[in-house]
Design a protein around this motif. Sequence first.
Motif, PDB file in Angstrom:
ATOM      1  N   MET A 269       0.847  -1.184   0.000  1.00 23.75           N
ATOM      2  CA  MET A 269       0.000   0.000   0.000  1.00 23.75           C
ATOM      3  C   MET A 269       0.887   1.240   0.000  1.00 23.75           C
ATOM      4  O   MET A 269       1.914   1.270   0.646  1.00 23.75           O
ATOM      5  N   GLU A 270       0.416   2.227  -0.709  1.00 24.84           N
ATOM      6  CA  GLU A 270       1.151   3.492  -0.801  1.00 24.84           C
ATOM      7  C   GLU A 270       0.194   4.631  -0.446  1.00 24.84           C
ATOM      8  O   GLU A 270      -0.900   4.744  -0.996  1.00 24.84           O
ATOM      9  N   ARG A 271       0.611   5.447   0.473  1.00 24.41           N
ATOM     10  CA  ARG A 271      -0.208   6.591   0.872  1.00 24.41           C
ATOM     11  C   ARG A 271      -0.331   7.562  -0.298  1.00 24.41           C
ATOM     12  O   ARG A 271       0.633   7.802  -1.024  1.00 24.41           O
ATOM     13  N   ILE A 272      -1.535   8.127  -0.496  1.00 24.44           N
ATOM     14  CA  ILE A 272      -1.696   9.155  -1.525  1.00 24.44           C
ATOM     15  C   ILE A 272      -1.745  10.516  -0.834  1.00 24.44           C
ATOM     16  O   ILE A 272      -2.172  10.631   0.313  1.00 24.44           O
ATOM     17  N   ASP A 273      -1.317  11.528  -1.564  1.00 27.37           N
ATOM     18  CA  ASP A 273      -1.265  12.867  -0.964  1.00 27.37           C
ATOM     19  C   ASP A 273      -2.667  13.460  -0.852  1.00 27.37           C
ATOM     20  O   ASP A 273      -3.620  13.002  -1.469  1.00 27.37           O
ATOM     21  N   ASP A 274      -2.775  14.497  -0.048  1.00 26.67           N
ATOM     22  CA  ASP A 274      -4.072  15.103   0.266  1.00 26.67           C
ATOM     23  C   ASP A 274      -4.794  15.642  -0.967  1.00 26.67           C
ATOM     24  O   ASP A 274      -6.010  15.513  -1.083  1.00 26.67           O
ATOM     25  N   LEU A 275      -4.070  16.241  -1.900  1.00 27.44           N
ATOM     26  CA  LEU A 275      -4.692  16.794  -3.101  1.00 27.44           C
ATOM     27  C   LEU A 275      -5.297  15.682  -3.959  1.00 27.44           C
ATOM     28  O   LEU A 275      -6.430  15.801  -4.429  1.00 27.44           O
ATOM     29  N   HIS A 276      -4.557  14.594  -4.158  1.00 33.45           N
ATOM     30  CA  HIS A 276      -5.063  13.457  -4.935  1.00 33.45           C
ATOM     31  C   HIS A 276      -6.279  12.852  -4.237  1.00 33.45           C
ATOM     32  O   HIS A 276      -7.281  12.509  -4.872  1.00 33.45           O
ATOM     33  N   TYR A 277      -6.209  12.736  -2.910  1.00 32.70           N
ATOM     34  CA  TYR A 277      -7.338  12.236  -2.129  1.00 32.70           C
ATOM     35  C   TYR A 277      -8.580  13.089  -2.370  1.00 32.70           C
ATOM     36  O   TYR A 277      -9.663  12.563  -2.632  1.00 32.70           O
ATOM     37  N   LYS A 278      -8.430  14.402  -2.283  1.00 34.03           N
ATOM     38  CA  LYS A 278      -9.579  15.296  -2.448  1.00 34.03           C
ATOM     39  C   LYS A 278     -10.201  15.162  -3.829  1.00 34.03           C
ATOM     40  O   LYS A 278     -11.425  15.165  -3.977  1.00 34.03           O
ATOM     41  N   ARG A 279      -9.367  15.038  -4.861  1.00 30.26           N
ATOM     42  CA  ARG A 279      -9.883  14.879  -6.225  1.00 30.26           C
ATOM     43  C   ARG A 279     -10.694  13.594  -6.371  1.00 30.26           C
ATOM     44  O   ARG A 279     -11.787  13.598  -6.937  1.00 30.26           O
TER      45      ARG A 279
ATOM     46  N   LEU B 189     -10.731  12.466  10.151  1.00 33.90           N
ATOM     47  CA  LEU B 189     -10.770  11.574  11.307  1.00 33.90           C
ATOM     48  C   LEU B 189      -9.458  10.804  11.459  1.00 33.90           C
ATOM     49  O   LEU B 189      -9.352   9.912  12.291  1.00 33.90           O
ATOM     50  N   GLY B 190      -8.485  11.159  10.627  1.00 32.34           N
ATOM     51  CA  GLY B 190      -7.179  10.507  10.699  1.00 32.34           C
ATOM     52  C   GLY B 190      -7.055   9.257   9.861  1.00 32.34           C
ATOM     53  O   GLY B 190      -6.073   8.523   9.982  1.00 32.34           O
ATOM     54  N   ILE B 191      -8.034   8.989   8.989  1.00 31.12           N
ATOM     55  CA  ILE B 191      -7.968   7.820   8.113  1.00 31.12           C
ATOM     56  C   ILE B 191      -7.009   8.141   6.966  1.00 31.12           C
ATOM     57  O   ILE B 191      -7.198   9.109   6.239  1.00 31.12           O
ATOM     58  N   VAL B 192      -5.983   7.328   6.822  1.00 29.40           N
ATOM     59  CA  VAL B 192      -4.971   7.559   5.797  1.00 29.40           C
ATOM     60  C   VAL B 192      -5.461   6.967   4.474  1.00 29.40           C
ATOM     61  O   VAL B 192      -5.837   5.799   4.421  1.00 29.40           O
ATOM     62  N   PRO B 193      -5.476   7.775   3.403  1.00 34.20           N
ATOM     63  CA  PRO B 193      -5.883   7.257   2.087  1.00 34.20           C
ATOM     64  C   PRO B 193      -4.721   6.513   1.423  1.00 34.20           C
ATOM     65  O   PRO B 193      -3.578   6.963   1.488  1.00 34.20           O
ATOM     66  N   TYR B 194      -5.045   5.378   0.792  1.00 33.59           N
ATOM     67  CA  TYR B 194      -4.018   4.552   0.162  1.00 33.59           C
ATOM     68  C   TYR B 194      -4.369   4.208  -1.277  1.00 33.59           C
ATOM     69  O   TYR B 194      -5.527   4.150  -1.654  1.00 33.59           O
ATOM     70  N   ARG B 195      -3.313   3.911  -2.022  1.00 36.06           N
ATOM     71  CA  ARG B 195      -3.413   3.320  -3.356  1.00 36.06           C
ATOM     72  C   ARG B 195      -2.762   1.948  -3.219  1.00 36.06           C
ATOM     73  O   ARG B 195      -1.700   1.815  -2.614  1.00 36.06           O
ATOM     74  N   PHE B 196      -3.390   0.928  -3.802  1.00 37.37           N
ATOM     75  CA  PHE B 196      -2.825  -0.413  -3.672  1.00 37.37           C
ATOM     76  C   PHE B 196      -3.276  -1.299  -4.823  1.00 37.37           C
ATOM     77  O   PHE B 196      -4.111  -0.917  -5.634  1.00 37.37           O
ATOM     78  N   ASN B 197      -2.746  -2.507  -4.869  1.00 34.92           N
ATOM     79  CA  ASN B 197      -3.082  -3.513  -5.858  1.00 34.92           C
ATOM     80  C   ASN B 197      -4.229  -4.366  -5.320  1.00 34.92           C
ATOM     81  O   ASN B 197      -4.366  -4.536  -4.110  1.00 34.92           O
ATOM     82  N   PHE B 198      -5.031  -4.943  -6.196  1.00 41.54           N
ATOM     83  CA  PHE B 198      -6.207  -5.701  -5.780  1.00 41.54           C
ATOM     84  C   PHE B 198      -5.860  -6.856  -4.845  1.00 41.54           C
ATOM     85  O   PHE B 198      -6.687  -7.247  -4.026  1.00 41.54           O
ATOM     86  N   THR B 199      -4.670  -7.407  -4.931  1.00 33.92           N
ATOM     87  CA  THR B 199      -4.312  -8.536  -4.068  1.00 33.92           C
ATOM     88  C   THR B 199      -4.267  -8.134  -2.592  1.00 33.92           C
ATOM     89  O   THR B 199      -4.363  -8.984  -1.716  1.00 33.92           O
ATOM     90  N   GLU B 200      -4.152  -6.841  -2.322  1.00 30.55           N
ATOM     91  CA  GLU B 200      -4.089  -6.356  -0.945  1.00 30.55           C
ATOM     92  C   GLU B 200      -5.472  -6.026  -0.367  1.00 30.55           C
ATOM     93  O   GLU B 200      -5.578  -5.657   0.797  1.00 30.55           O
ATOM     94  N   PHE B 201      -6.505  -6.156  -1.179  1.00 31.92           N
ATOM     95  CA  PHE B 201      -7.859  -5.847  -0.708  1.00 31.92           C
ATOM     96  C   PHE B 201      -8.313  -6.914   0.276  1.00 31.92           C
ATOM     97  O   PHE B 201      -8.207  -8.108   0.025  1.00 31.92           O
ATOM     98  N   HIS B 202      -8.869  -6.465   1.407  1.00 33.70           N
ATOM     99  CA  HIS B 202      -9.401  -7.408   2.385  1.00 33.70           C
ATOM    100  C   HIS B 202     -10.370  -6.693   3.325  1.00 33.70           C
ATOM    101  O   HIS B 202     -10.014  -5.704   3.958  1.00 33.70           O
TER     102      HIS B 202
END
Length: 144
Positions: A1-11, A78-91
């Motif tokens: 998982m890779e954290r996405i920046d705030d601007l990308h999250y907002k978009r 609320l402090g939830i960190v937005p992430y970008r990831f590959n489908f294999t990491e979905f759970h």
Amino acid sequence: MERIDDLHYKRIYEKIHKIWGITFLIWYPLDNCNRNDVLAFDINLYSTSELNLINTLLKGFLNKHAETDIYQLGEINLGIVPYRFNFTEFHLKQNPFNEDMYWCDNKMDWIIYACHDGSLTIGGSKIIRDIKSNLTAWEKYFIE
């Protein structure tokens, strides 16, 4: 998982709200939804083996239909960190969920929403078709 920046999250967050008609911090079934390609399930009723099956079905769907990057979004204030990831990491975790979470990709033709009340909402005709054809007695958990 890779954290996405705030601007990308907002978009992304603004885009899913617009496309899926999300008007509040929570979504369907606790809030209204004007789309006809959305289903909600009461995950609290699922056993661990059924939740594992749902995880498997959703991963299979993501493998077939999702773009490489999948986004996991929550309320950043609320402090939830937005992430970008590959489908294999979905759970999905066993409920109840502590916070509301959304999953989508750049195409935004599907969405998964886990609510703090223990409901799971899926949106998009392809993902609904996959769930209905592979989950026996899915109606048993359906929220109207």
